[in-house]
Write a protein that holds these residues in place. Structure first.
Motif, PDB file in Angstrom:
ATOM      1  N   UNK A   1       0.851  -1.186   0.000  1.00  0.00           N
ATOM      2  CA  UNK A   1       0.000   0.000   0.000  1.00  0.00           C
ATOM      3  C   UNK A   1       0.887   1.236   0.000  1.00  0.00           C
ATOM      4  N   UNK A   2       0.476   2.240  -0.737  1.00  0.00           N
ATOM      5  CA  UNK A   2       1.206   3.491  -0.638  1.00  0.00           C
ATOM      6  C   UNK A   2       0.227   4.611  -0.345  1.00  0.00           C
ATOM      7  N   UNK A   3       0.758   5.757  -0.051  1.00  0.00           N
ATOM      8  CA  UNK A   3      -0.118   6.834   0.414  1.00  0.00           C
ATOM      9  C   UNK A   3      -1.069   7.281  -0.692  1.00  0.00           C
ATOM     10  N   UNK A   4      -0.661   7.061  -1.963  1.00  0.00           N
ATOM     11  CA  UNK A   4      -1.551   7.455  -3.060  1.00  0.00           C
ATOM     12  C   UNK A   4      -2.726   6.485  -3.183  1.00  0.00           C
ATOM     13  N   UNK A   5      -2.407   5.165  -3.122  1.00  0.00           N
ATOM     14  CA  UNK A   5      -3.477   4.177  -3.322  1.00  0.00           C
ATOM     15  C   UNK A   5      -4.323   4.019  -2.069  1.00  0.00           C
ATOM     16  N   UNK A   6      -3.752   4.217  -0.906  1.00  0.00           N
ATOM     17  CA  UNK A   6      -4.494   4.017   0.344  1.00  0.00           C
ATOM     18  C   UNK A   6      -4.055   5.053   1.368  1.00  0.00           C
ATOM     19  N   UNK A   7      -4.576   6.273   1.255  1.00  0.00           N
ATOM     20  CA  UNK A   7      -4.101   7.336   2.147  1.00  0.00           C
ATOM     21  C   UNK A   7      -4.304   7.012   3.626  1.00  0.00           C
ATOM     22  N   UNK A   8      -5.280   6.158   3.920  1.00  0.00           N
ATOM     23  CA  UNK A   8      -5.509   5.849   5.332  1.00  0.00           C
ATOM     24  C   UNK A   8      -5.059   4.431   5.669  1.00  0.00           C
ATOM     25  N   UNK A   9      -4.115   3.922   4.846  1.00  0.00           N
ATOM     26  CA  UNK A   9      -3.677   2.543   5.056  1.00  0.00           C
ATOM     27  C   UNK A   9      -3.206   2.332   6.487  1.00  0.00           C
ATOM     28  N   UNK A  10      -3.728   1.314   7.113  1.00  0.00           N
ATOM     29  CA  UNK A  10      -3.203   0.968   8.428  1.00  0.00           C
ATOM     30  C   UNK A  10      -3.336  -0.526   8.603  1.00  0.00           C
TER      31      UNK A  10
END
Ligand SMILES: [Cu+2]
Length: 482
Positions: free
Chosen positions: A347-356
């Motif tokens: 996951x990267x911040x572009x594809x999943x800004x709220x990735x956790x």
């Protein structure tokens, strides 16, 4: 043999399969075909011959008269009965790599799975999951016998269908990378590593300068059961989209491959969709790893799909890809190799800004070391200072989330595999990521990899390097549930 009848293009479905009709392609003799059985899948382990090309007709052990064995297409969640018939003189184990199944059917002696005795048969019931590209192979120890375990032709794909495959492909292919006729060598060509040049976070200040032990090497390669230039090409038309399932079924080396003139879009690793697909000139597969790629056939010609290392490719690791109406010689194009980096696919911040991802509750530290010549003629491998077995060292509490820190203090890149569990890759050499799910992770040369997993599969669980010789000489550990 026509392309469409090669063992890995022939897809068997247990729901409608008559075992007698399973393809016996690949060997010169159909003697290994399974007898009638009411099992959903019958795997007969027996001697086979494999004609890589006219100059290399090998004798090995395979499944159902061929090597690789048949592609098994199983339905996710639908129990199947597997009958394993062992026609050889040594006990065998069929391991289902990447599946979340109990130790009793995992095909792993260390976990307590029963052996299939010589000249006998045994039935297993298992429920295939999760969906994706898995594989089956012998998990027998080989030690100094290069005619056992992962050195034989006992391997094949299992594709677990999840029922939601979009299927927008003109062709779907299963391609296994293999080496054959292994031999011992005192000077291993280090052409498989790809991780040199990385930060050497785990390089010891003082290196052991003892002479290294004998390592296993090969100079005979194939994709499925054919060497480059032998067998039928992959025939394509401009505008087609291919889905290729790659497997590195080697017990010896990691490999980089490319399709000349084309890029490959990596959509899944170890059968699990990647959060961030990447389109690349070449891909790298540690021993035991799988990668699924999409390829747009947009560059008419006759091309080589094969190993990026010339000696390896020219010794058989490749297959010709032929566009309709083209007649020239197969072409290869060398491309600069981008460093292989798992973290690009997370996951990267572009594809999943709220990735956790869930935070781990406990951390397990593992240090890998090599004692050159520490096992007589061979090298010995240590996990936390000891070769296998360890005394109740890795004990899991069911339901907890764990972080596994793998510190590689050796001068090889090791494809580490944990049975019956899924790993989330969290960092490689301190470069962090999340969301990439794998069952085998190459820990770089003098490097560090961190994975997280949930202890949700009670029972003994084997952890090991997927290089057969490393595993046989100490490089494994057993996890237990408390
Ligand atoms: Cu290894």
């Amino acid at each position: 043999m026509a392309w469409g009848r090669s063992p890995l293009a022939a897809q068997t479905s247990p729901q409608n399969q008559n075992p007698m009709s399973m393809p016996a392609a690949g060997g010169l003799t159909p003697l290994g075909a399974p007898p009638p059985s009411d099992a959903d899948v019958t795997l007969r382990i027996s001697p086979v011959t494999v004609e890589l090309d006219r100059a290399h007709i090998l004798s090995t052990i395979g499944y159902n008269g061929s090597a690789p064995g048949p592609v098994l297409r199983l339905r996710e969640g639908k129990p199947v009965t597997v009958e394993v018939i062992n026609d050889t003189d040594t006990p065998e184990l069929v391991h289902w790599h990447g599946m979340l199944i109990p130790p009793a059917v995992d095909g792993t002696e260390e976990e307590g799975s029963p052996l299939v005795d010589p000249h006998s048969r045994r039935r297993f019931q298992l429920t295939p999951r999760p969906a994706g590209s898995r594989w089956y192979h012998s998990h027998a120890m080989a030690m100094d016998d290069l005619h056992k375990g992962a050195y034989t032709g006992q391997f094949g794909f299992v594709y677990v269908d999840g029922g939601n495959d979009p299927g927008h492909y003109d062709q779907e292919l299963f391609l296994a990378l293999r080496d054959w006729e292994p031999f011992f060598s005192g000077s291993m060509e280090d052409d498989d590593d790809d991780t040199h040049g990385c930060p050497l976070l785990e390089k010891p200040a003082v290196l052991n300068a003892d002479p290294g032990g004998l390592e296993v090497n090969s100079m005979t390669y194939s994709i499925n059961d054919k060497a480059l230039g032998s067998g039928e090409p992959i025939r394509v038309r401009e505008g087609q989209k291919l889905l290729i399932h790659f497997l590195n079924a080697s017990g010896i080396e990691n490999r980089r491959i490319a399709l000349a003139g084309h890029k490959m879009k990596v959509i899944a690793m170890d059968g699990n969709p990647v959060p961030t697909p990447q389109t690349l000139d070449s891909i790298f597969l540690g021993a035991g790893e799988r990668i699924d790629v999409e390829i747009e056939m947009n560059h008419p010609g006759i091309w080589i799909l094969g190993g990026t290392e010339k000696p390896v490719r020219e010794s058989g690791l490749g297959v010709v890809v032929e566009y309709a109406g083209q007649h020239q010689h197969p072409q290869w194009i060398d491309r600069p190799k981008d460093p292989w980096d798992y973290t690009l696919f997370g996951k990267n911040s572009a594809s999943s800004p709220t990735a956790s991802s869930p935070d781990p509750q406990q951390t397990i530290e593992m240090i890998f070391e090599k004692i050159p010549g520490g096992a007589g003629k061979f090298n010995l491998f240590l996990v936390n200072g000891k070769p296998y077995p360890h005394e109740r060292e890795f004990v899991l509490q069911q339901g907890l989330r764990y972080r596994l820190v793998m510190r590689n203090r050796t001068d090889d890149a090791h494809p580490m595999h944990m049975h019956r569990h899924l790993w989330e890759v969290r960092s490689v050499n301190d470069k962090s990521t999340s969301g990439l799910i794998k069952d085998t992770v190459v820990v770089p040369y003098y490097g560090r990899s961190v994975v997280d997993f949930t202890a949700d599969q009670p029972g003994l669980t084997l952890f090991h390097c997927h290089i057969q010789q490393h595993m046989d000489y100490g490089f494994k550990a057993l996890f237990r549930y408390a």
